[in-house]
Write a protein that holds these residues in place. Structure first.
Motif, PDB file in Angstrom:
ATOM      1  N   ARG A 244       0.917  -1.165   0.040  1.00  0.00           N
ATOM      2  CA  ARG A 244      -0.155  -0.188  -0.038  1.00  0.00           C
ATOM      3  C   ARG A 244       1.057   1.335  -0.061  1.00  0.00           C
ATOM      4  NH1 ARG A 244      -1.928   3.612   3.159  1.00  0.00           N
ATOM      5  NH2 ARG A 244      -0.442   2.842   4.904  1.00  0.00           N
TER       6      ARG A 244
ATOM      7  N   LEU B 204      -0.600   8.213  -0.962  1.00  0.00           N
ATOM      8  CA  LEU B 204      -1.140   9.333  -1.989  1.00  0.00           C
ATOM      9  C   LEU B 204      -0.177  10.398  -1.915  1.00  0.00           C
ATOM     10  CD1 LEU B 204      -5.207   8.942  -1.949  1.00  0.00           C
ATOM     11  CD2 LEU B 204      -3.499   7.817  -3.325  1.00  0.00           C
TER      12      LEU B 204
ATOM     13  N   THR C 116      -3.729  14.389  -1.572  1.00  0.00           N
ATOM     14  CA  THR C 116      -4.311  14.516  -0.053  1.00  0.00           C
ATOM     15  C   THR C 116      -4.611  15.950   0.342  1.00  0.00           C
ATOM     16  OG1 THR C 116      -2.181  14.340   1.021  1.00  0.00           O
ATOM     17  CG2 THR C 116      -3.459  12.146   0.731  1.00  0.00           C
TER      18      THR C 116
ATOM     19  N   ALA D  11     -11.662  12.824  -9.229  1.00  0.00           N
ATOM     20  CA  ALA D  11     -10.989  11.411  -9.571  1.00  0.00           C
ATOM     21  C   ALA D  11     -10.199  11.991 -10.864  1.00  0.00           C
ATOM     22  CB  ALA D  11     -12.006  10.561  -9.855  1.00  0.00           C
TER      23      ALA D  11
ATOM     24  N   LEU E 187      -7.011   9.548  -9.502  1.00  0.00           N
ATOM     25  CA  LEU E 187      -7.318   8.468  -8.915  1.00  0.00           C
ATOM     26  C   LEU E 187      -8.840   7.720  -9.643  1.00  0.00           C
ATOM     27  CD1 LEU E 187      -6.779   9.499  -4.941  1.00  0.00           C
ATOM     28  CD2 LEU E 187      -5.281   8.321  -6.491  1.00  0.00           C
ATOM     29  N   SER E 188      -8.888   6.397  -9.167  1.00  0.00           N
ATOM     30  CA  SER E 188     -10.010   5.890  -9.561  1.00  0.00           C
ATOM     31  C   SER E 188     -11.272   6.315  -8.833  1.00  0.00           C
ATOM     32  CB  SER E 188      -9.939   4.372  -9.659  1.00  0.00           C
ATOM     33  OG  SER E 188      -9.821   3.881  -8.238  1.00  0.00           O
TER      34      SER E 188
ATOM     35  N   GLN F 159     -13.162   4.390  -7.088  1.00  0.00           N
ATOM     36  CA  GLN F 159     -13.161   3.425  -6.029  1.00  0.00           C
ATOM     37  C   GLN F 159     -12.079   3.943  -4.794  1.00  0.00           C
ATOM     38  OE1 GLN F 159     -14.944   0.534  -5.486  1.00  0.00           O
ATOM     39  NE2 GLN F 159     -14.334   1.208  -3.469  1.00  0.00           N
ATOM     40  N   GLN F 160     -11.018   4.640  -5.432  1.00  0.00           N
ATOM     41  CA  GLN F 160      -9.956   5.195  -4.339  1.00  0.00           C
ATOM     42  C   GLN F 160     -10.611   6.411  -3.887  1.00  0.00           C
ATOM     43  OE1 GLN F 160      -6.704   5.207  -7.587  1.00  0.00           O
ATOM     44  NE2 GLN F 160      -5.431   4.468  -5.872  1.00  0.00           N
TER      45      GLN F 160
ATOM     46  N   ASN G 190     -13.152   5.379  -1.210  1.00  0.00           N
ATOM     47  CA  ASN G 190     -12.377   4.757  -0.102  1.00  0.00           C
ATOM     48  C   ASN G 190     -11.793   5.933   0.791  1.00  0.00           C
ATOM     49  OD1 ASN G 190     -13.274   2.209  -0.428  1.00  0.00           O
ATOM     50  ND2 ASN G 190     -11.348   1.554  -1.707  1.00  0.00           N
ATOM     51  N   TRP G 191     -11.072   6.766   0.063  1.00  0.00           N
ATOM     52  CA  TRP G 191     -10.233   7.860   0.674  1.00  0.00           C
ATOM     53  C   TRP G 191     -11.578   8.812   1.655  1.00  0.00           C
ATOM     54  CZ3 TRP G 191     -10.439  12.823   1.806  1.00  0.00           C
ATOM     55  CH2 TRP G 191      -9.452  13.425   2.397  1.00  0.00           C
TER      56      TRP G 191
END
Length: 65
Positions: free
Chosen positions: A7, A10, A15, A40, A45-46, A48-49, A52-53
Motif C-alpha cells: 500500500r 497518496l 491528499t 478523480a 485516482l479511480s 473507487q480510490q 475509499n478515501w
C-alpha cells in the motif's frame, strides 16, 4: 503464491486537494457522483480510490476539523 500488494501513500498534493474539499464541506462531507468524478479526474485516482478515501477521511479527519 501471488506477490503481496504494498500500500503506497497518496501524493501530498492529492491528499491536500481532498482534505481541502472535506474542510469546505464538513457540514455534509459526502461528495456527489459528479463531484467524485471531478476529483478523480483532477487527482488521477479511480472513483473507487476517491470513495475509499472519503470513507476513511470521515472517520479519521472529520472529528479533528
Amino acid at each position: 503464491k501471488p506477490p503481496k500488494r504494498r500500500r503506497g501513500n497518496l501524493p501530498k498534493s492529492t491528499t491536500a486537494l481532498l482534505k481541502n474539499w472535506l474542510a469546505q464541506h464538513k457540514k455534509h462531507p459526502y461528495p456527489t457522483e459528479e463531484e467524485k468524478s471531478a476529483l478523480a479526474k483532477e487527482t488521477r485516482l479511480s472513483l473507487q480510490q476517491i470513495s475509499n478515501w472519503f470513507i476513511n477521511a470521515r472517520r479519521r479527519h472529520l472529528p479533528h476539523l
